[in-house]
Every structure is written in C-alpha cells, then in structure tokens.
Design a protein around this motif. Structure first.
Motif, PDB file in Angstrom:
ATOM      1  N   VAL A 186      22.447 -72.711 -38.090  1.00  9.34           N
ATOM      2  CA  VAL A 186      21.541 -72.002 -37.195  1.00  9.34           C
ATOM      3  C   VAL A 186      21.377 -72.731 -35.872  1.00  9.34           C
ATOM      4  O   VAL A 186      21.365 -73.960 -35.827  1.00  9.34           O
ATOM      5  CB  VAL A 186      20.154 -71.779 -37.826  1.00  9.34           C
ATOM      6  CG1 VAL A 186      20.236 -70.818 -38.989  1.00  9.34           C
ATOM      7  CG2 VAL A 186      19.529 -73.093 -38.257  1.00  9.34           C
ATOM      8  N   ALA A 187      21.250 -71.948 -34.814  1.00  9.81           N
ATOM      9  CA  ALA A 187      20.807 -72.492 -33.535  1.00  9.81           C
ATOM     10  C   ALA A 187      19.306 -72.721 -33.623  1.00  9.81           C
ATOM     11  O   ALA A 187      18.608 -72.014 -34.355  1.00  9.81           O
ATOM     12  CB  ALA A 187      21.143 -71.526 -32.410  1.00  9.81           C
ATOM     13  N   MET A 188      18.830 -73.703 -32.896  1.00  3.69           N
ATOM     14  CA  MET A 188      17.413 -74.067 -32.951  1.00  3.69           C
ATOM     15  C   MET A 188      16.821 -74.064 -31.548  1.00  3.69           C
ATOM     16  O   MET A 188      17.519 -74.346 -30.567  1.00  3.69           O
ATOM     17  CB  MET A 188      17.252 -75.464 -33.558  1.00  3.69           C
ATOM     18  CG  MET A 188      17.749 -75.591 -34.975  1.00  3.69           C
ATOM     19  SD  MET A 188      16.745 -74.691 -36.154  1.00  3.69           S
ATOM     20  CE  MET A 188      15.165 -75.544 -35.974  1.00  3.69           C
ATOM     21  N   GLY A 189      15.545 -73.789 -31.483  1.00  2.00           N
ATOM     22  CA  GLY A 189      14.921 -73.760 -30.161  1.00  2.00           C
ATOM     23  C   GLY A 189      13.433 -74.008 -30.216  1.00  2.00           C
ATOM     24  O   GLY A 189      12.839 -74.139 -31.285  1.00  2.00           O
ATOM     25  N   TRP A 190      12.873 -74.103 -29.019  1.00  2.00           N
ATOM     26  CA  TRP A 190      11.427 -74.243 -28.837  1.00  2.00           C
ATOM     27  C   TRP A 190      10.942 -73.129 -27.917  1.00  2.00           C
ATOM     28  O   TRP A 190      11.577 -72.823 -26.882  1.00  2.00           O
ATOM     29  CB  TRP A 190      11.077 -75.584 -28.219  1.00  2.00           C
ATOM     30  CG  TRP A 190      11.294 -76.750 -29.136  1.00  2.00           C
ATOM     31  CD1 TRP A 190      12.392 -77.544 -29.203  1.00  2.00           C
ATOM     32  CD2 TRP A 190      10.371 -77.246 -30.119  1.00  2.00           C
ATOM     33  NE1 TRP A 190      12.228 -78.497 -30.168  1.00  2.00           N
ATOM     34  CE2 TRP A 190      10.989 -78.342 -30.741  1.00  2.00           C
ATOM     35  CE3 TRP A 190       9.088 -76.880 -30.526  1.00  2.00           C
ATOM     36  CZ2 TRP A 190      10.381 -79.079 -31.755  1.00  2.00           C
ATOM     37  CZ3 TRP A 190       8.486 -77.605 -31.530  1.00  2.00           C
ATOM     38  CH2 TRP A 190       9.119 -78.687 -32.136  1.00  2.00           C
ATOM     39  N   TYR A 191       9.834 -72.552 -28.302  1.00  2.00           N
ATOM     40  CA  TYR A 191       9.126 -71.587 -27.485  1.00  2.00           C
ATOM     41  C   TYR A 191       7.705 -72.104 -27.287  1.00  2.00           C
ATOM     42  O   TYR A 191       7.261 -73.005 -28.009  1.00  2.00           O
ATOM     43  CB  TYR A 191       9.073 -70.219 -28.178  1.00  2.00           C
ATOM     44  CG  TYR A 191      10.335 -69.410 -28.062  1.00  2.00           C
ATOM     45  CD1 TYR A 191      11.482 -69.750 -28.764  1.00  2.00           C
ATOM     46  CD2 TYR A 191      10.380 -68.283 -27.245  1.00  2.00           C
ATOM     47  CE1 TYR A 191      12.642 -68.994 -28.648  1.00  2.00           C
ATOM     48  CE2 TYR A 191      11.533 -67.516 -27.124  1.00  2.00           C
ATOM     49  CZ  TYR A 191      12.657 -67.883 -27.840  1.00  2.00           C
ATOM     50  OH  TYR A 191      13.804 -67.127 -27.725  1.00  2.00           O
ATOM     51  N   ARG A 192       6.987 -71.522 -26.356  1.00  2.00           N
ATOM     52  CA  ARG A 192       5.582 -71.878 -26.182  1.00  2.00           C
ATOM     53  C   ARG A 192       4.775 -70.643 -25.776  1.00  2.00           C
ATOM     54  O   ARG A 192       5.309 -69.699 -25.209  1.00  2.00           O
ATOM     55  CB  ARG A 192       5.427 -72.991 -25.150  1.00  2.00           C
ATOM     56  CG  ARG A 192       5.809 -72.602 -23.728  1.00  2.00           C
ATOM     57  CD  ARG A 192       5.761 -73.830 -22.831  1.00  2.00           C
ATOM     58  NE  ARG A 192       6.153 -73.506 -21.462  1.00  2.00           N
ATOM     59  CZ  ARG A 192       6.325 -74.404 -20.497  1.00  2.00           C
ATOM     60  NH1 ARG A 192       6.129 -75.711 -20.759  1.00  2.00           N
ATOM     61  NH2 ARG A 192       6.671 -74.028 -19.287  1.00  2.00           N
ATOM     62  N   GLN A 193       3.508 -70.730 -26.092  1.00  2.00           N
ATOM     63  CA  GLN A 193       2.611 -69.630 -25.749  1.00  2.00           C
ATOM     64  C   GLN A 193       1.295 -70.216 -25.247  1.00  2.00           C
ATOM     65  O   GLN A 193       0.578 -70.887 -26.001  1.00  2.00           O
ATOM     66  CB  GLN A 193       2.366 -68.718 -26.947  1.00  2.00           C
ATOM     67  CG  GLN A 193       1.598 -67.461 -26.612  1.00  2.00           C
ATOM     68  CD  GLN A 193       1.670 -66.422 -27.713  1.00  2.00           C
ATOM     69  OE1 GLN A 193       2.045 -66.717 -28.846  1.00  2.00           O
ATOM     70  NE2 GLN A 193       1.332 -65.188 -27.382  1.00  2.00           N
ATOM     71  N   ALA A 194       1.007 -69.969 -23.992  1.00  2.02           N
ATOM     72  CA  ALA A 194      -0.242 -70.414 -23.382  1.00  2.02           C
ATOM     73  C   ALA A 194      -1.302 -69.350 -23.620  1.00  2.02           C
ATOM     74  O   ALA A 194      -0.988 -68.180 -23.854  1.00  2.02           O
ATOM     75  CB  ALA A 194      -0.037 -70.643 -21.890  1.00  2.02           C
ATOM     76  N   PRO A 195      -2.566 -69.731 -23.545  1.00  2.04           N
ATOM     77  CA  PRO A 195      -3.656 -68.761 -23.769  1.00  2.04           C
ATOM     78  C   PRO A 195      -3.540 -67.568 -22.838  1.00  2.04           C
ATOM     79  O   PRO A 195      -3.381 -67.722 -21.623  1.00  2.04           O
ATOM     80  CB  PRO A 195      -4.911 -69.586 -23.469  1.00  2.04           C
ATOM     81  CG  PRO A 195      -4.517 -70.989 -23.737  1.00  2.04           C
ATOM     82  CD  PRO A 195      -3.084 -71.099 -23.325  1.00  2.04           C
ATOM     83  N   GLY A 196      -3.579 -66.384 -23.408  1.00  2.00           N
ATOM     84  CA  GLY A 196      -3.529 -65.168 -22.613  1.00  2.00           C
ATOM     85  C   GLY A 196      -2.163 -64.783 -22.107  1.00  2.00           C
ATOM     86  O   GLY A 196      -2.030 -63.818 -21.344  1.00  2.00           O
ATOM     87  N   LYS A 197      -1.141 -65.537 -22.498  1.00  2.00           N
ATOM     88  CA  LYS A 197       0.211 -65.254 -22.023  1.00  2.00           C
ATOM     89  C   LYS A 197       1.145 -64.934 -23.187  1.00  2.00           C
ATOM     90  O   LYS A 197       0.846 -65.220 -24.335  1.00  2.00           O
ATOM     91  CB  LYS A 197       0.745 -66.434 -21.221  1.00  2.00           C
ATOM     92  CG  LYS A 197      -0.021 -66.699 -19.938  1.00  2.00           C
ATOM     93  CD  LYS A 197       0.679 -67.732 -19.089  1.00  2.00           C
ATOM     94  CE  LYS A 197      -0.044 -67.931 -17.760  1.00  2.00           C
ATOM     95  NZ  LYS A 197       0.647 -68.937 -16.909  1.00  2.00           N
ATOM     96  N   GLU A 198       2.284 -64.363 -22.848  1.00  2.00           N
ATOM     97  CA  GLU A 198       3.276 -64.068 -23.864  1.00  2.00           C
ATOM     98  C   GLU A 198       4.035 -65.332 -24.248  1.00  2.00           C
ATOM     99  O   GLU A 198       4.117 -66.299 -23.495  1.00  2.00           O
ATOM    100  CB  GLU A 198       4.250 -63.006 -23.334  1.00  2.00           C
ATOM    101  CG  GLU A 198       3.610 -61.652 -23.095  1.00  2.00           C
ATOM    102  CD  GLU A 198       4.625 -60.603 -22.679  1.00  2.00           C
ATOM    103  OE1 GLU A 198       4.261 -59.416 -22.650  1.00  2.00           O
ATOM    104  OE2 GLU A 198       5.774 -60.966 -22.400  1.00  2.00           O
TER     105      GLU A 198
END
Length: 124
Positions: free
Chosen positions: A32-44
């Motif tokens: 599998v490819a691996m990654g990082w995402y993030r989500q700030a308050p009120g944002k996608e």
C-alpha cells in the motif's frame, strides 16, 4: 484490511519541530501507498504528504514542501512525518492514510484506510 494508529501529536511552539508516526497492521504493508492528511477546525480534510510502496516516490502539498518529510520503514510497518519550521496554520488533526493505488493517494475521496488521527497544535 489495514489498521492504522498515529502517535506523536502534541503542542509545539511556532518554528518548532514535531515527528508523527503511524503504525500499520493487517494487510501486507509494502502493498500500500501511505500518506498523511490533516483537518483544521471548520475546514475540510486536506492532503499533506504521501510515499509510495517502496519509499522511492514522495509527494507533498505545496504549503509543506521544504518543511515536512515523509519516510517509511517497511520492515517495521511504519511511516513517519518529520515536521519542521511549524506554523500556526499547521494546527490540525493529522490522519494517517493507506491505499493500494499510488495514483489516487492524494484524493481524499479514494482513500481506503484511515487512522483515528492525532492532534497537532502550533502556537506561540
């Protein structure tokens, strides 16, 4: 199935550094490819960084290029995100992601597996 568990989040001062880790179990990690995402308050939720199965290809969102580095250790079933020169706008919940398709790892709609997230807070 792939289970993902993040660690390493916390509070850090502006300009500081933090290292996030993600431990994977289940399906063969090297498939599998691996990654990082993030989500700030009120944002996608947004893409941050990804690394291919072998660890030879990496991709980053423009806002973190030169500051963040993603690595993986297939022997330990783990990926890391080294974050330097942190800014307040980096504050978010950071999610580990896994998907067998490198071509779609940057698309939040196509991610097959998610961790529960770890909070990173950057302030002065």
């Amino acid at each position: 199935q792939v289970q993902l568990v993040e660690s390493g989040g916390g509070w850090v001062q502006v300009g500081g550094s933090l290292r996030l880790s993600c431990a994977a179990s289940g399906r063969t990690f090297s498939s599998v490819a691996m990654g990082w995402y993030r989500q700030a308050p009120g944002k996608e939720r947004e893409f941050v960084a990804a690394i291919d199965r072998s660890g030879t290809m990496r991709t980053y969102v423009d806002s973190v290029k030169g500051r963040f580095t993603i690595t993986r250790d297939n022997a330990k079933n783990m990926i890391n995100l080294e974050m330097n020169s942190l800014k307040p706008e980096d504050t978010a919940v950071y999610y580990c992601a896994a998907d067998p398709r490198w071509a779609s790892i940057r698309d939040v709609r196509n991610i097959d597996y998610w961790g529960k997230g770890t909070l990173v807070t950057v302030s002065s």
